[in-house]
Design an enzyme around this catalytic site. Structure first.
Site: not given
Length: 550
Positions: A436, A441, A182, A326
């Site tokens: 937030k 959100w 990653t 992944e």
């Protein structure tokens, strides 16, 4: 073993060699354009495997690449994995400290490196004498080796004179075939291993109609780097389908991509949105023939609606996809379901702007902070969890990271999503990027897409900045188009967002910047922006009283 043979990568190439020996592989390199066919490619992968054998590299050892997209890099895809070794693709655009960490963590034995990346690699090697200690040979991808302090040999010299046949072993399907790390934007990079069976399963899933199938009448050009999750698996799936390959080589500019599409008859290409934004601008200013191009795959970050419309107007289907390192990487594709194909254009477009439908073979859940499922109503947010045959269940040599990021066999993706009533996933944000405000959100990604749909905006990024009352508020950072009126841009864009969204979603400030910083994989670098603009003062009086719903 059921079926009599393991699920490995080797049969994809042997089929292409037998059925399509004269189908071309075209490669743009620093030496010029190279073209040959599957028959010759198979010979050269055998030569590579023989050369690696002779040099003492064997089963299970990790051999790294530090390369752009070209034919020699492609030869390592089947040559290394076919002999039972593990191909470790290193991202050359990562910071030196990450390259050093990755090479040391992976314990690589050999590194294939492009000439253009040789200075970068030399700097990483010299910068930390404790790294690259396991590497005993460097192979420069070309016909000669520039002056270097590394113990290097030219690729062509390395394989020259080797037999064009090789006694390919029967490799176990659980044998690691690939390794990719990653990007490490929130800490040290994490390694993801791909077994032979994982890459076989991913390739077969790509070949289903609900993914990105390639056949023998296709011409595939992966622009997404081969060092980034195997160019999204396209080199394997193109080979499986007997398609023609076109590799754009080192640092392709929009003009290079346009020329290859025209001259080689490319039918499918794939890359991150920034690549296609560049091609769009080039197409607007030049006479480019896109008639061969059927599908343009976008992943890595969301495709703006304006981009989809642009290519629709030119009879090119922009296909939106989602995935992760992944997930090897493809996890969902935004095809229009059969019962929606007769819907009006705007309805179909609305589905295509989402990340799409989970591809066959994977399972998913969307859960809230407490782990409970959220309704599939297109509005409720939750974290996306996935599992399947090509989804990793642990990180390479990182049990600490594995415990935190996997639950009940599912990968916790860190993506905050909604799922609509038709099953379409839409990524609202990364968990670390969602804003937030007053406990509610705000999707930075959705605001970015909306801003980039405005004619005055070339690129836009939205981040949350600290706020005493509301915890966070959105700050917009925009790169204007050449003809934009920057004096009125702040007011124009805030009014524009306010016409479509509640007032508490409207950015409290719009800052004009020269460019949005990018990560090594071409994504917007939100971490860098947050660091630079953490102290940005919000314009007095801009914060609404209802900066979150009561």
């Amino acid at each position: 073993m059921p079926g009599g043979a393991p699920q490995t990568l080797r049969p994809f190439l042997s089929r292409a060699e037998q059925l399509y020996p004269e189908t071309e592989i075209v490669s743009r390199t620093h030496e010029g354009v190279v073209r040959y066919d599957y028959g010759e490619y198979a010979d050269r992968t055998a030569q590579l495997a023989n050369a690696l054998d002779e040099a003492g590299y064997g089963d299970g050892e990790r051999l790294a690449t530090f390369c752009w997209n070209h034919h020699r890099h492609f030869e390592t895809y089947f040559g290394v994995s076919g002999m039972g070794a593990q191909l470790h693709t290193i991202n050359p655009l990562l910071p030196d400290k990450h390259v050093q960490y990755i090479a040391d963590d992976a314990d690589d034995r050999l590194v294939f490196v492009d000439q253009s990346f040789l200075p970068k690699l030399e700097g990483a090697v010299d910068g930390d004498p404790d790294s690259f200690g396991s590497v005993d040979r460097y192979v420069v991808m070309g016909e000669s080796v520039p002056e270097t302090d590394l113990d290097a040999v030219a690729y062509e010299s390395f394989v020259e004179g080797q037999p064009t046949s090789y006694d390919w072993p029967t490799v176990e399907e659980e044998r690691p075939a690939g390794l990719c790390y990653t990007s490490g934007t929130t800490g040290q990079p994490k390694g993801v291993e791909y077994t032979q069976q994982m890459l076989w399963a991913h390739t077969m899933a790509l070949q289903t109609p609900q993914a990105l199938p390639l056949s023998d009448d296709d011409v595939a050009m992966p622009v997404v780097p081969m060092f980034h999750v195997n160019a999204w698996g396209l080199p394997f799936s193109a080979t499986a389908g007997g398609a023609k390959h076109v590799y754009p080589g080192p640092q392709p500019e929009p003009a290079d991509l346009a020329r290859l599409i025209e001259e080689e008859g490319v039918t499918l290409t794939a890359g991150v949105p920034t690549v296609w934004l560049g091609l769009m601008e080039y197409v607007k200013e030049h006479d480019v023939d896109l008639s061969s191009l059927e599908r343009l795959v976008v992943g890595g970050s969301a495709a703006p609606e304006a981009m989809i419309r642009f290519f629709d107007d030119r009879d090119v289907e922009l296909v939106h996809a989602w995935g992760m390192t992944e997930t090897a990487p493809v996890g969902s594709v935004a095809h229009v379901k059969a019962d929606l194909r007769d819907a009006d254009y705007e309805t179909r477009l609305q589905k295509r702007t989402k990340q799409g439908l989970i591809v066959p073979g994977l399972e998913f859940r969307v859960v809230d902070d407490g782990g409970d499922p959220v309704p599939h109503d297109g509005e409720s947010f939750g974290e996306l969890l996935v599992r399947g045959p090509w989804v990793t269940t642990e990180y390479f040599a990182r049990p600490d990271a594995s415990e935190a990021e996997f639950t009940d066999g599912y990968l916790r993706t860190g993506d905050i999503v909604t799922v609509d009533e038709d099953g379409y996933l839409q990524i609202v944000d990364r968990a670390k990027d969602v804003i937030k405000s007053g406990g509610e959100w705000i999707s930075s990604q959705e605001l970015e897409n909306e801003l980039m749909a405005h004619d005055a905006v070339a690129e836009a990024a939205v981040i949350g900045v600290p706020h005493e009352r509301w915890q966070e508020r959105p700050l917009a950072l925009v790169v204007p188009t050449d003809d934009a009126d920057t004096d009125t841009l702040d007011e124009t864009l805030r009014d524009y967002i306010g016409s479509e969204y509640p007032t508490w979603w409207v950015p409290d400030n719009v800052v004009v910047i020269d460019e949005v910083p990018k990560t090594a994989t071409g994504k917007f670098d939100k971490k860098a922006l947050r660091e630079e603009y953490a102290e940005e003062s919000l314009v007095e009086g801009r914060v609404p009283d209802d900066a979150a719903p009561e």
